[in-house]
Design a protein around this motif. Structure first.
Motif, short mmCIF file in Angstrom:
data_model
loop_
_atom_site.label_atom_id
_atom_site.label_comp_id
_atom_site.label_asym_id
_atom_site.label_seq_id
_atom_site.Cartn_x
_atom_site.Cartn_y
_atom_site.Cartn_z
N TYR A 1 0.86 -1.19 0.00
CA TYR A 1 0.00 0.00 0.00
C TYR A 1 0.90 1.24 0.00
O TYR A 1 1.96 1.27 0.64
N SER B 1 0.68 0.31 -4.42
CA SER B 1 -0.69 0.20 -4.94
C SER B 1 -1.67 0.77 -3.93
O SER B 1 -1.35 0.95 -2.75
N ASP B 2 -2.89 1.02 -4.40
CA ASP B 2 -3.90 1.65 -3.57
C ASP B 2 -4.46 0.64 -2.57
O ASP B 2 -4.22 -0.56 -2.65
N ASN B 3 -5.20 1.15 -1.65
CA ASN B 3 -5.89 0.34 -0.65
C ASN B 3 -6.95 -0.53 -1.34
O ASN B 3 -7.35 -0.26 -2.45
N ARG B 4 -7.39 -1.60 -0.68
CA ARG B 4 -8.49 -2.44 -1.16
C ARG B 4 -8.16 -3.20 -2.44
O ARG B 4 -9.07 -3.61 -3.15
N VAL B 5 -6.90 -3.38 -2.74
CA VAL B 5 -6.55 -4.24 -3.88
C VAL B 5 -5.58 -5.31 -3.38
O VAL B 5 -4.67 -5.75 -4.06
N GLU B 6 -5.82 -5.75 -2.13
CA GLU B 6 -4.87 -6.64 -1.47
C GLU B 6 -4.64 -7.94 -2.26
O GLU B 6 -3.51 -8.42 -2.36
N ASP C 1 -5.01 -8.52 -5.54
CA ASP C 1 -4.23 -8.25 -6.75
C ASP C 1 -2.75 -8.07 -6.40
O ASP C 1 -1.86 -8.59 -7.08
N ARG C 2 -2.51 -7.33 -5.36
CA ARG C 2 -1.15 -7.08 -4.91
C ARG C 2 -0.46 -8.38 -4.53
O ARG C 2 0.71 -8.62 -4.86
N ARG D 1 -1.15 -11.44 -5.60
CA ARG D 1 -0.87 -12.25 -6.80
C ARG D 1 0.34 -11.72 -7.55
O ARG D 1 1.19 -12.48 -8.01
N HIS D 2 0.41 -10.40 -7.66
CA HIS D 2 1.55 -9.78 -8.34
C HIS D 2 2.87 -10.16 -7.64
O HIS D 2 3.86 -10.55 -8.27
#
Lengths: 250, 250
Positions: free
Chosen positions: B35, B53-58, B60-61, B63-64
């Protein structure tokens, strides 16, 4: 001459888990006070006096530390883990509350540390990744009925749980009863993690389903973690990963 | 080419609360993922790529990060506090469980950190010095009914409590309801500690009795601690000391 007192957490054992803040306090101290094995983790040096004492004399130790700080000493009271979690910080404040009024005006600080349950959880995966509770299973200082009540309510709340001081030679039966309470309240697939001496050369980690959890899997160097009903196990070669998801269903 | 992934806790904010273990992992990393405000705490250097990355994309983050480790990267996923307490470790394991089987065989480690409730407790004294629970008050990922049930049972168990994510602009009403539950279950002398941004320059600490606790005393940078029925207040000049004794009566 102005003394201070710091109650510092040394973490679970490994030096690489001691915070720089605690390291700096130890470097400035004139006196280090604590239970024998924790004081043994502090390196001797000129100008530093180590005061190691036995277990179960926490209040005497706290008073001694406060007196030395009042007399101008730079005193570090060492705990393993975090000093505020079933450790020396409460003992020091118990002594302050009933002690001389001047003790309240001392420069007193608590320096946090990595507490055993978080070191153990990190090794296992993330079993405390959702709501959880921490219970000291020792009934030295509280009645067993209160422990049992808390276990039942924690299970009904579906908390993941961490147990400190699960078992000692003086109290072999408490943990047996705790497991009985859990078996009555929780389903059989509930994972139980026995994490012993995490981050030390003696570290062991064992994951078993609740029905297979046995009292002799724990001793006083073990922290026991119990999953919630939502806790997952990811099988793989070696020890599985245990984690509790962030989400709970409607 | 063998990659790894570490999920590391940066602690509550101060650099002196970052463990040497985490510092060493960051020094060896090729990629840091997290974040935005947490990645901003990591110094840039040649050979290191920062992926904020932004909040609430945990997920996706996560997996990346797993993909990069699988491709040979030395990847550190950063969380504030401890990664296993309402943070990125569970998100990474959620991704592992449903992801490609090869992800299970990655070198994955969780490195613990000083979680917000322990940093806050240390500042206040030792309010979590006896049995306690930690509850995430955000209802983004779980129903409010479950939060309320846990609050009631935790009060009945007489746990001290720590609340993470007590209040956000998107959910102003949840904390109001939490305080109502506590007022119905607990006596009026129960201390409530609002600890904001502990160990940063914006740190504030406020201690009030339960009837005076107001929703706007908390925001998303605040951790809220509530004492048990046994929690004591030691008055002195400045902020009082709040601690929970180690013993409970028969």
């Amino acid at each position: 001459m102005s003394g201070w007192i710091v109650i510092a957490g040394l973490g679970p054992g490994a030096e690489e888990l001691v915070t720089p803040e605690v390291r700096a306090a130890l470097a400035r101290a004139t006196d280090v006070v604590g239970y024998i094995p924790y004081v043994a983790r502090v390196a001797e040096r000129p100008g530093l006096t180590l005061h190691a004492s036995d277990n179960r004399v926490e209040l005497d130790r706290a008073r001694h530390a406060l007196e030395m700080a009042r007399a101008g000493g730079r005193v570090v009271v060492v705990s393993s883990g975090d000093p505020g979690v079933f450790a020396m910080a409460s003992a020091v404040f118990e002594a302050v509350e009933v002690g001389p009024p001047a003790w309240r005006d001392l420069d007193i600080r608590v320096l946090p540390g990595i507490t055993a349950m978080l070191a153990a959880a990190a090794r296992a995966g993330a079993p405390l990744g959702h709501d959880f509770c921490a219970i000291n299973l020792s009934d030295n200082l509280k009645p067993w009925a209160l422990i049992e009540k808390r276990l039942r309510l924690a299970a009904q709340a579906d908390f993941a749980m961490a147990f400190y001081n699960p078992r000692s030679r003086a109290r072999p039966e408490g943990f047996t009863r705790a497991l009985e309470v859990l078996r009555a309240e929780c389903a059989d697939d509930r994972p139980v993690i026995f994490a012993r001496a995490v981050s030390t050369p003696e570290e062991t980690l064992r994951v078993v389903p609740l029905p297979q959890a046995a009292p002799d899997m724990a001793d006083m160097r073990t922290v026991v973690l119990v999953g919630s009903s939502r806790t997952r196990i990811i099988a793989r070669d070696g020890t599985p990963i245990v984690y509790t998801p962030r989400f709970a269903p409607e």
